[in-house]
Motif scaffolding. Structure first.
Motif, PDB file in Angstrom:
ATOM      1  N   VAL A  96      35.759  41.966  40.192  1.00 32.24           N
ATOM      2  CA  VAL A  96      36.612  42.361  39.067  1.00 32.24           C
ATOM      3  C   VAL A  96      36.613  43.878  38.955  1.00 32.24           C
ATOM      4  O   VAL A  96      35.553  44.507  38.990  1.00 32.24           O
ATOM      5  N   LEU A  97      37.792  44.458  38.839  1.00 34.11           N
ATOM      6  CA  LEU A  97      37.936  45.888  38.569  1.00 34.11           C
ATOM      7  C   LEU A  97      38.167  46.049  37.078  1.00 34.11           C
ATOM      8  O   LEU A  97      39.171  45.580  36.541  1.00 34.11           O
ATOM      9  N   ASP A  98      37.243  46.723  36.402  1.00 36.51           N
ATOM     10  CA  ASP A  98      37.291  46.874  34.948  1.00 36.51           C
ATOM     11  C   ASP A  98      37.269  48.363  34.605  1.00 36.51           C
ATOM     12  O   ASP A  98      37.247  49.218  35.491  1.00 36.51           O
ATOM     13  N   HIS A  99      37.235  48.684  33.335  1.00 42.44           N
ATOM     14  CA  HIS A  99      37.208  50.089  32.929  1.00 42.44           C
ATOM     15  C   HIS A  99      36.576  50.235  31.562  1.00 42.44           C
ATOM     16  O   HIS A  99      36.611  49.324  30.728  1.00 42.44           O
ATOM     17  N   THR A 100      35.996  51.410  31.324  1.00 40.99           N
ATOM     18  CA  THR A 100      35.561  51.785  29.990  1.00 40.99           C
ATOM     19  C   THR A 100      36.622  52.688  29.385  1.00 40.99           C
ATOM     20  O   THR A 100      37.481  53.222  30.090  1.00 40.99           O
ATOM     21  N   GLY A 101      36.555  52.875  28.067  1.00 44.08           N
ATOM     22  CA  GLY A 101      37.531  53.724  27.395  1.00 44.08           C
ATOM     23  C   GLY A 101      38.873  53.036  27.269  1.00 44.08           C
ATOM     24  O   GLY A 101      39.094  51.937  27.797  1.00 44.08           O
ATOM     25  N   PRO A 102      39.814  53.670  26.578  1.00 47.73           N
ATOM     26  CA  PRO A 102      41.100  53.036  26.308  1.00 47.73           C
ATOM     27  C   PRO A 102      42.056  52.996  27.491  1.00 47.73           C
ATOM     28  O   PRO A 102      43.039  52.262  27.465  1.00 47.73           O
ATOM     29  N   VAL A 103      41.798  53.777  28.550  1.00 46.55           N
ATOM     30  CA  VAL A 103      42.726  53.894  29.678  1.00 46.55           C
ATOM     31  C   VAL A 103      42.134  53.238  30.913  1.00 46.55           C
ATOM     32  O   VAL A 103      40.983  53.514  31.281  1.00 46.55           O
ATOM     33  N   PRO A 134      38.324  37.614  46.744  1.00 46.11           N
ATOM     34  CA  PRO A 134      39.381  37.866  45.764  1.00 46.11           C
ATOM     35  C   PRO A 134      39.013  39.001  44.813  1.00 46.11           C
ATOM     36  O   PRO A 134      37.876  39.100  44.342  1.00 46.11           O
ATOM     37  N   VAL A 135      39.988  39.856  44.542  1.00 47.21           N
ATOM     38  CA  VAL A 135      39.801  40.983  43.628  1.00 47.21           C
ATOM     39  C   VAL A 135      40.754  40.803  42.450  1.00 47.21           C
ATOM     40  O   VAL A 135      41.950  40.558  42.633  1.00 47.21           O
ATOM     41  N   LEU A 136      40.204  40.897  41.250  1.00 45.10           N
ATOM     42  CA  LEU A 136      40.988  40.754  40.024  1.00 45.10           C
ATOM     43  C   LEU A 136      40.873  42.031  39.198  1.00 45.10           C
ATOM     44  O   LEU A 136      39.762  42.522  38.973  1.00 45.10           O
ATOM     45  N   ALA A 137      41.999  42.580  38.769  1.00 50.59           N
ATOM     46  CA  ALA A 137      41.994  43.770  37.919  1.00 50.59           C
ATOM     47  C   ALA A 137      42.129  43.350  36.452  1.00 50.59           C
ATOM     48  O   ALA A 137      43.033  42.585  36.105  1.00 50.59           O
ATOM     49  N   ARG A 138      41.216  43.854  35.626  1.00 48.08           N
ATOM     50  CA  ARG A 138      41.261  43.618  34.179  1.00 48.08           C
ATOM     51  C   ARG A 138      41.762  44.905  33.533  1.00 48.08           C
ATOM     52  O   ARG A 138      41.088  45.930  33.547  1.00 48.08           O
ATOM     53  N   VAL A 139      42.959  44.847  32.961  1.00 50.49           N
ATOM     54  CA  VAL A 139      43.632  46.057  32.480  1.00 50.49           C
ATOM     55  C   VAL A 139      43.836  45.966  30.972  1.00 50.49           C
ATOM     56  O   VAL A 139      44.740  45.291  30.491  1.00 50.49           O
ATOM     57  N   ALA A 140      42.975  46.659  30.231  1.00 49.24           N
ATOM     58  CA  ALA A 140      43.055  46.605  28.772  1.00 49.24           C
ATOM     59  C   ALA A 140      43.874  47.745  28.186  1.00 49.24           C
ATOM     60  O   ALA A 140      44.190  47.726  26.996  1.00 49.24           O
ATOM     61  N   GLY A 141      44.195  48.747  29.023  1.00 47.15           N
ATOM     62  CA  GLY A 141      44.909  49.910  28.499  1.00 47.15           C
ATOM     63  C   GLY A 141      45.823  50.514  29.536  1.00 47.15           C
ATOM     64  O   GLY A 141      46.046  49.932  30.608  1.00 47.15           O
ATOM     65  N   ALA A 194      44.991  44.683  44.084  1.00 49.20           N
ATOM     66  CA  ALA A 194      44.182  43.525  43.711  1.00 49.20           C
ATOM     67  C   ALA A 194      44.991  42.242  43.899  1.00 49.20           C
ATOM     68  O   ALA A 194      46.214  42.232  43.775  1.00 49.20           O
ATOM     69  N   ASP A 195      44.294  41.154  44.179  1.00 46.46           N
ATOM     70  CA  ASP A 195      44.973  39.873  44.368  1.00 46.46           C
ATOM     71  C   ASP A 195      45.545  39.338  43.064  1.00 46.46           C
ATOM     72  O   ASP A 195      46.632  38.752  43.040  1.00 46.46           O
ATOM     73  N   LEU A 196      44.800  39.519  41.996  1.00 46.23           N
ATOM     74  CA  LEU A 196      45.215  39.076  40.668  1.00 46.23           C
ATOM     75  C   LEU A 196      45.038  40.235  39.702  1.00 46.23           C
ATOM     76  O   LEU A 196      44.158  41.082  39.888  1.00 46.23           O
ATOM     77  N   ALA A 197      45.856  40.284  38.681  1.00 44.58           N
ATOM     78  CA  ALA A 197      45.727  41.324  37.661  1.00 44.58           C
ATOM     79  C   ALA A 197      46.140  40.733  36.323  1.00 44.58           C
ATOM     80  O   ALA A 197      47.198  40.095  36.221  1.00 44.58           O
ATOM     81  N   VAL A 198      45.298  40.945  35.331  1.00 43.42           N
ATOM     82  CA  VAL A 198      45.583  40.468  33.976  1.00 43.42           C
ATOM     83  C   VAL A 198      45.531  41.673  33.058  1.00 43.42           C
ATOM     84  O   VAL A 198      44.570  42.445  33.091  1.00 43.42           O
ATOM     85  N   ARG A 206      37.949  35.561  32.441  1.00 50.15           N
ATOM     86  CA  ARG A 206      36.867  34.604  32.679  1.00 50.15           C
ATOM     87  C   ARG A 206      37.413  33.306  33.292  1.00 50.15           C
ATOM     88  O   ARG A 206      36.795  32.723  34.198  1.00 50.15           O
ATOM     89  N   GLY A 207      38.565  32.873  32.817  1.00 52.60           N
ATOM     90  CA  GLY A 207      39.162  31.656  33.357  1.00 52.60           C
ATOM     91  C   GLY A 207      39.503  31.789  34.834  1.00 52.60           C
ATOM     92  O   GLY A 207      39.235  30.881  35.629  1.00 52.60           O
ATOM     93  N   TYR A 208      40.086  32.923  35.206  1.00 55.91           N
ATOM     94  CA  TYR A 208      40.402  33.138  36.617  1.00 55.91           C
ATOM     95  C   TYR A 208      39.121  33.197  37.448  1.00 55.91           C
ATOM     96  O   TYR A 208      39.045  32.622  38.543  1.00 55.91           O
ATOM     97  N   CYS A 209      38.108  33.898  36.950  1.00 54.84           N
ATOM     98  CA  CYS A 209      36.849  34.017  37.701  1.00 54.84           C
ATOM     99  C   CYS A 209      36.190  32.653  37.883  1.00 54.84           C
ATOM    100  O   CYS A 209      35.660  32.348  38.959  1.00 54.84           O
ATOM    101  N   ASP A 210      36.217  31.829  36.844  1.00 57.12           N
ATOM    102  CA  ASP A 210      35.640  30.491  36.949  1.00 57.12           C
ATOM    103  C   ASP A 210      36.326  29.685  38.047  1.00 57.12           C
ATOM    104  O   ASP A 210      35.689  28.891  38.750  1.00 57.12           O
ATOM    105  N   SER A 211      37.630  29.886  38.186  1.00 60.48           N
ATOM    106  CA  SER A 211      38.367  29.185  39.243  1.00 60.48           C
ATOM    107  C   SER A 211      38.056  29.775  40.616  1.00 60.48           C
ATOM    108  O   SER A 211      37.862  29.037  41.596  1.00 60.48           O
ATOM    109  N   LEU A 212      37.997  31.099  40.705  1.00 65.34           N
ATOM    110  CA  LEU A 212      37.782  31.749  41.996  1.00 65.34           C
ATOM    111  C   LEU A 212      36.433  31.393  42.613  1.00 65.34           C
ATOM    112  O   LEU A 212      36.332  31.185  43.828  1.00 65.34           O
ATOM    113  N   VAL A 213      35.396  31.328  41.802  1.00 65.63           N
ATOM    114  CA  VAL A 213      34.060  31.081  42.363  1.00 65.63           C
ATOM    115  C   VAL A 213      33.903  29.642  42.862  1.00 65.63           C
ATOM    116  O   VAL A 213      32.928  29.335  43.544  1.00 65.63           O
TER     117      VAL A 213
END
Length: 262
Positions: free
Chosen positions: A55-62, A99-106, A119-123, A192-199
């Protein structure tokens, strides 16, 4: 206590390695140091047999503001720019056998969009914003096109590449940049739902499925990224690129922007 030199934090749990961009002071810009640490984190995740997904995640708003333009401006004297390293990062994400999933909150801009597309998946959160702003600083989205254009609908790509306009998470999902856009308070559940499926996938089968999905072939992608990296560097080192980066840094309009009528 985390060292201030750590720009990508790594955590592994339940078969998932999370690589968190942790450089909020410059909006998680793709500096040479951050990209170096991201490449190392990916390599370690690939080597760890217990890891099933990343999972590719980030801190801060961006999520990621793209190239580190401060570092770029300082590098002009050497004739090289940090954007030249971006191709290696995108290739590593694209080629990752897990599989690589990007988590994009900002917000994500420029190179950050290339990372999402690789990334293969991005939410993303519905409120997240995106823009291909390169033309506004005198360069083009060259390197990221290798991963972005296979995702985007052609008409949307033309509109957004040429205008540099901002769009939200829902539009990003409609045009194929992300897999899904959800309300901000549902983002973690969706990831979390995607990760549960991927593993649940067998490691060899996951890698094989990714091979089926990847076009062009890896060798062709690396050649295309090398070509586009050279094109990108040329634009950053051009008169327009230097002026655009300087104007952005100085928070003023670039010289080609028409003056507003009084």
């Amino acid at each position: 206590m985390t060292s201030p030199d750590v720009l990508v934090r790594v955590a592994t749990a339940r078969g998932v390695t999370t690589l968190t961009l942790d450089s909020p002071h410059n909006r998680n810009a793709l500096s040479t140091a951050l990209m170096t640490q991201l490449l190392a984190g990916l390599a370690d995740a690939v080597a760890d047999e217990a890891v099933r997904a990343v999972v590719l995640d980030h801190t801060g708003p961006v999520f990621c503001s793209g190239a580190d333009l401060k570092e770029t401006a300082m590098a002009y004297a050497s004739g090289t720019v940090p954007a030249g390293m971006l191709g290696d990062v995108l290739a590593a994400v694209w080629e990752c056998p897990k599989p690589v999933l990007a988590r994009v909150a900002g917000p994500a801009r420029a190179g950050g969009l290339g990372l999402i597309a690789a990334a293969d998946l991005a939410v993303c959160a519905d409120e997240a914003t995106f823009a291909f702003t390169e033309v506004r600083i005198g360069v083009i989205p060259a390197v990221i096109s290798a991963t972005v254009l296979p995702r985007l609908h052609p008409r949307a790509a033309a509109e957004l590449y040429l205008t540099g306009d901002t769009f939200d998470g829902r539009r990003a999902a409609e045009i194929g940049l992300v897999t899904a856009s959800v309300p901000a308070d549902g983002l973690d559940d969706a990831v979390r739902g995607y990760c549960d499926s991927l593993v649940r996938g067998a490691p060899g089968a996951l890698a094989g499925a990714k091979d089926l999905l990847r076009r062009p072939a890896t060798a062709e992608l690396r050649a295309e990224l090398a070509r586009l990296s050279a094109v990108s560097t040329g634009y950053f080192l051009s008169d327009e690129g230097r002026e655009g980066v300087t104007a952005f840094r100085d928070k003023r309009p670039a010289r080609w922007v028409p003056a507003q009528d009084d």
